[in-house]
Design a protein around this motif. Structure first.
Motif, mmCIF file in Angstrom:
data_model
loop_
_atom_site.group_PDB
_atom_site.id
_atom_site.type_symbol
_atom_site.label_atom_id
_atom_site.label_comp_id
_atom_site.label_asym_id
_atom_site.label_seq_id
_atom_site.Cartn_x
_atom_site.Cartn_y
_atom_site.Cartn_z
ATOM 1 N N ALA A 183 43.767 24.235 38.345
ATOM 2 C CA ALA A 183 44.164 23.991 39.736
ATOM 3 C C ALA A 183 44.644 25.286 40.387
ATOM 4 N N HIS A 184 45.413 26.071 39.663
ATOM 5 C CA HIS A 184 45.939 27.330 40.186
ATOM 6 C C HIS A 184 44.806 28.266 40.590
ATOM 7 N N SER A 185 43.832 28.429 39.727
ATOM 8 C CA SER A 185 42.722 29.334 40.047
ATOM 9 C C SER A 185 41.875 28.812 41.200
ATOM 10 N N TYR A 186 41.497 27.549 41.130
ATOM 11 C CA TYR A 186 40.619 26.998 42.164
ATOM 12 C C TYR A 186 41.329 26.919 43.516
ATOM 13 N N LEU A 187 42.492 26.289 43.535
ATOM 14 C CA LEU A 187 43.195 26.098 44.810
ATOM 15 C C LEU A 187 43.706 27.415 45.382
ATOM 16 N N GLY A 188 44.167 28.290 44.498
ATOM 17 C CA GLY A 188 44.635 29.591 44.968
ATOM 18 C C GLY A 188 43.514 30.399 45.586
ATOM 19 N N GLU A 189 42.364 30.370 44.955
ATOM 20 C CA GLU A 189 41.210 31.091 45.489
ATOM 21 C C GLU A 189 40.792 30.506 46.835
ATOM 22 N N ARG A 190 40.741 29.193 46.874
ATOM 23 C CA ARG A 190 40.232 28.527 48.078
ATOM 24 C C ARG A 190 41.203 28.566 49.261
ATOM 25 N N PHE A 191 42.490 28.321 48.993
ATOM 26 C CA PHE A 191 43.428 28.146 50.101
ATOM 27 C C PHE A 191 44.381 29.313 50.328
ATOM 28 N N THR B 203 42.316 43.737 43.204
ATOM 29 C CA THR B 203 43.550 43.719 42.415
ATOM 30 C C THR B 203 44.289 42.400 42.596
ATOM 31 N N LEU B 204 44.411 41.946 43.817
ATOM 32 C CA LEU B 204 45.081 40.662 44.064
ATOM 33 C C LEU B 204 44.335 39.516 43.394
ATOM 34 N N ARG B 205 43.017 39.570 43.431
ATOM 35 C CA ARG B 205 42.225 38.498 42.829
ATOM 36 C C ARG B 205 42.411 38.461 41.309
ATOM 37 N N PHE B 206 42.310 39.601 40.626
ATOM 38 C CA PHE B 206 42.450 39.536 39.172
ATOM 39 C C PHE B 206 43.885 39.257 38.774
ATOM 40 N N ALA B 207 44.858 39.754 39.537
ATOM 41 C CA ALA B 207 46.254 39.461 39.215
ATOM 42 C C ALA B 207 46.534 37.958 39.350
ATOM 43 N N TRP B 208 45.949 37.337 40.354
ATOM 44 C CA TRP B 208 46.119 35.895 40.547
ATOM 45 C C TRP B 208 45.565 35.130 39.347
ATOM 46 N N HIS B 209 44.364 35.474 38.939
ATOM 47 C CA HIS B 209 43.697 34.730 37.875
ATOM 48 C C HIS B 209 44.234 35.070 36.481
ATOM 49 N N LEU B 210 44.892 36.223 36.322
ATOM 50 C CA LEU B 210 45.532 36.533 35.039
ATOM 51 C C LEU B 210 46.578 35.482 34.681
ATOM 52 N N THR B 211 47.267 34.987 35.687
ATOM 53 C CA THR B 211 48.266 33.941 35.452
ATOM 54 C C THR B 211 47.608 32.719 34.839
ATOM 55 N N SER B 212 46.484 32.328 35.374
ATOM 56 C CA SER B 212 45.775 31.158 34.845
ATOM 57 C C SER B 212 45.319 31.393 33.410
ATOM 58 N N ILE B 213 44.835 32.592 33.125
ATOM 59 C CA ILE B 213 44.416 32.897 31.754
ATOM 60 C C ILE B 213 45.613 32.868 30.810
ATOM 61 N N ALA B 214 46.741 33.378 31.254
ATOM 62 C CA ALA B 214 47.944 33.352 30.415
ATOM 63 C C ALA B 214 48.336 31.910 30.098
ATOM 64 N N HIS C 264 42.222 39.061 29.538
ATOM 65 C CA HIS C 264 42.918 39.798 30.597
ATOM 66 C C HIS C 264 42.203 41.126 30.859
ATOM 67 N N SER C 265 41.873 41.815 29.782
ATOM 68 C CA SER C 265 41.225 43.117 29.899
ATOM 69 C C SER C 265 39.875 43.002 30.596
ATOM 70 N N LEU C 266 39.074 42.039 30.173
ATOM 71 C CA LEU C 266 37.749 41.859 30.771
ATOM 72 C C LEU C 266 37.834 41.498 32.247
ATOM 73 N N LEU C 267 38.787 40.638 32.588
ATOM 74 C CA LEU C 267 38.936 40.246 33.988
ATOM 75 C C LEU C 267 39.371 41.440 34.830
ATOM 76 N N ALA C 268 40.353 42.188 34.346
ATOM 77 C CA ALA C 268 40.830 43.361 35.094
ATOM 78 C C ALA C 268 39.720 44.410 35.213
ATOM 79 N N LEU C 269 38.979 44.619 34.138
ATOM 80 C CA LEU C 269 37.882 45.592 34.147
ATOM 81 C C LEU C 269 36.796 45.167 35.131
ATOM 82 N N GLY C 270 36.394 43.919 35.048
ATOM 83 C CA GLY C 270 35.310 43.435 35.899
ATOM 84 C C GLY C 270 35.664 43.371 37.366
#
Length: 123
Positions: free
Chosen positions: A18-26, A50-61, A93-99
């Motif tokens: 929910a965090h990744s989907y709703l955060g991205e969308r709204f 940077t904001l996008r990968f930082a947001w989604h790092l939380t979801s991965i954690a 985390h590394s792959l997301l930040a790198l990509g």
């Protein structure tokens, strides 16, 4: 106790999705439409990435925590299991930040080193 750990893990998976989907969308998409984002390295592209990968790092954690809870509930849980799950979490985390930063945000190096150190520690 295992049932409670599985329930907690399920909730973490759900909140992560929910965090990744709703955060991205709204949140993120609306934020990125603004014309006054900081321009780092000559454009707002780096800021957005940077904001996008930082947001989604939380979801991965949170997914990593869910995996740890599931492992803890399992009868064959070992400290090596904890290290492997944590290593995988930081590899992601590394792959997301790198990509998403196209390698420009150097956090991917730190996350990769942490992942490798944990894999080696598990041996």
């Amino acid at each position: 106790m295992a049932l409670l750990l599985y329930l907690a893990a399920t909730l973490l998976v759900l909140v992560s999705l929910a965090h990744s989907y709703l955060g991205e969308r709204f949140i993120l998409m609306r934020l990125f439409k603004r014309d006054n984002l900081p321009q780092l390295f000559g454009s707002s592209d780096f800021t957005i990435r940077t904001l996008r990968f930082a947001w989604h790092l939380t979801s991965i954690a949170w997914l990593g925590f869910a995996a740890l809870l599931i492992a803890l509930a399992s009868p064959g849980f070992t400290p090596a299991t904890l290290l492997h799950i944590t290593a995988l979490t930081f590899a992601l985390h590394s792959l997301l930040a790198l990509g998403l930063s196209k390698g420009r945000h150097w956090s991917w190096i730190l996350f990769a080193v942490v992942s490798v150190l944990l894999v080696v520690a598990a041996i």
